[in-house]
Write a protein that holds these residues in place. Structure first.
Motif, PDB file in Angstrom:
ATOM      1  N   PHE A 197       2.342  -8.818  -5.650  1.00  0.00           N
ATOM      2  CA  PHE A 197       1.000  -8.254  -5.557  1.00  0.00           C
ATOM      3  C   PHE A 197       1.057  -6.741  -5.377  1.00  0.00           C
ATOM      4  CE2 PHE A 197       0.713 -12.536  -3.399  1.00  0.00           C
ATOM      5  CZ  PHE A 197       0.320 -13.205  -4.555  1.00  0.00           C
ATOM      6  N   THR A 198      -0.053  -6.071  -5.731  1.00  0.00           N
ATOM      7  CA  THR A 198      -0.120  -4.611  -5.630  1.00  0.00           C
ATOM      8  C   THR A 198      -1.265  -4.132  -4.748  1.00  0.00           C
ATOM      9  OG1 THR A 198      -1.567  -4.364  -7.576  1.00  0.00           O
ATOM     10  CG2 THR A 198       0.829  -4.435  -7.975  1.00  0.00           C
ATOM     11  N   TRP A 199      -2.110  -5.043  -4.308  1.00  0.00           N
ATOM     12  CA  TRP A 199      -3.248  -4.683  -3.447  1.00  0.00           C
ATOM     13  C   TRP A 199      -3.487  -5.772  -2.409  1.00  0.00           C
ATOM     14  CZ3 TRP A 199      -7.929  -7.280  -2.641  1.00  0.00           C
ATOM     15  CH2 TRP A 199      -8.844  -6.608  -1.837  1.00  0.00           C
ATOM     16  N   TRP A 200      -3.799  -5.322  -1.184  1.00  0.00           N
ATOM     17  CA  TRP A 200      -4.104  -6.221  -0.074  1.00  0.00           C
ATOM     18  C   TRP A 200      -5.315  -5.669   0.664  1.00  0.00           C
ATOM     19  CZ3 TRP A 200       0.357  -4.018  -1.524  1.00  0.00           C
ATOM     20  CH2 TRP A 200       1.409  -4.858  -1.926  1.00  0.00           C
ATOM     21  N   SER A 201      -6.199  -6.520   1.110  1.00  0.00           N
ATOM     22  CA  SER A 201      -7.352  -6.039   1.871  1.00  0.00           C
ATOM     23  C   SER A 201      -6.878  -5.531   3.234  1.00  0.00           C
ATOM     24  CB  SER A 201      -8.385  -7.162   2.047  1.00  0.00           C
ATOM     25  OG  SER A 201      -8.048  -7.972   3.154  1.00  0.00           O
TER      26      SER A 201
END
Length: 252
Positions: A197-201
């Protein structure tokens, strides 16, 4: 050639969190950022050996893109010719001898999908632009494309189906782009690799538990896909809610 893309979610904040350390360590030939979130004159980056090209949004603290390149391009253009797109500073194109390099920050559809219609129109315009460029020479497109293309590209596909970034419409536009003569470089190299993944909240412990989305991409013309050496996700690099991605490709 080593290429890096990173949505920094505010370059001034990211610089305070180690951006320059990573920048110098990775030593990319071309390094681009999205969501710079500033206006001209609000930061001075001393990047010896790099030419800098910035596209600022008119709205303060919003959007914006930049490209830092060791080799001076033959030409530079900003936006797609549409006034609203240029006002948001979302796209920069650099022309080199062997290829076009395009960095993009795709509009978010918003949580309530209020901007989905505009987003889909944007997707069509970008795809048409890519196809037009590709008639002249190969294209490398990169940036935060704000979509997880397939279920493997996010941790919880079932509970996120229909949400912004994982609607059938947005995913369909990505499929259309790839069917128009382009390749998702990461999936070209790692077709079945999951939990990448490249984005996390910013919700508590989400990044630590790797509950994320892969929404940042290097998309390349089919005709140069066989020149890809590697595609990496540098999830260990902090400083933003996104992490940098890297493409190694030999176009010599």
């Amino acid at each position: 050639m080593k290429l890096v893309s990173w949505n920094v979610n505010g370059i001034r904040a990211c610089v305070k969190k180690g951006f320059l350390n990573y920048f110098h360590e990775v030593d990319a030939d071309i390094f681009c950022i999205q969501e710079s979130k500033l206006q001209e004159g609000q930061i001075t980056l001393e990047l010896d050996g790099y030419h800098q090209y910035w596209n600022y949004a008119e709205r303060k603290g919003y959007s914006g893109t930049a490209v830092f390149t060791k080799q001076k391009p033959l030409s530079i253009s900003y936006g797609l010719g549409d006034k609203e797109d240029e006002a948001e500073g979302r796209i920069i194109t650099l022309e080199f001898e062997e290829f076009y390099f395009v960095t993009v920050y795709t509009p978010n559809s918003k949580r309530d999908l209020a901007r989905l219609g505009y987003r889909l129109q944007w997707e069509d315009e970008v795809r048409n632009y890519m196809v037009l460029l590709e008639k002249t020479k190969p294209v490398i497109l990169c940036g935060d494309l704000n979509v997880a293309h397939n279920e493997i590209d996010l941790k919880n596909p079932k509970s996120n189906k229909g949400n912004s970034g994982f609607t059938d419409e947005e995913r369909g536009k990505m499929t259309l782009l790839l069917q128009s003569g382009f390749v998702d470089s990461f999936r070209y190299v790692y077709p079945e690799k999951d939990d990448c993944f490249t984005w996390w909240s910013y919700m508590s412990k989400v990044r630590e538990r790797n509950i994320g989305w892969r929404i940042d991409y290097f998309i390349v013309s089919d005709k140069i896909a066989n020149k890809i050496n590697d595609a990496q996700i540098h999830s260990e690099v902090l400083g933003s809610d996104h992490c940098p991605i890297l493409l190694e490709i030999d176009l010599s």
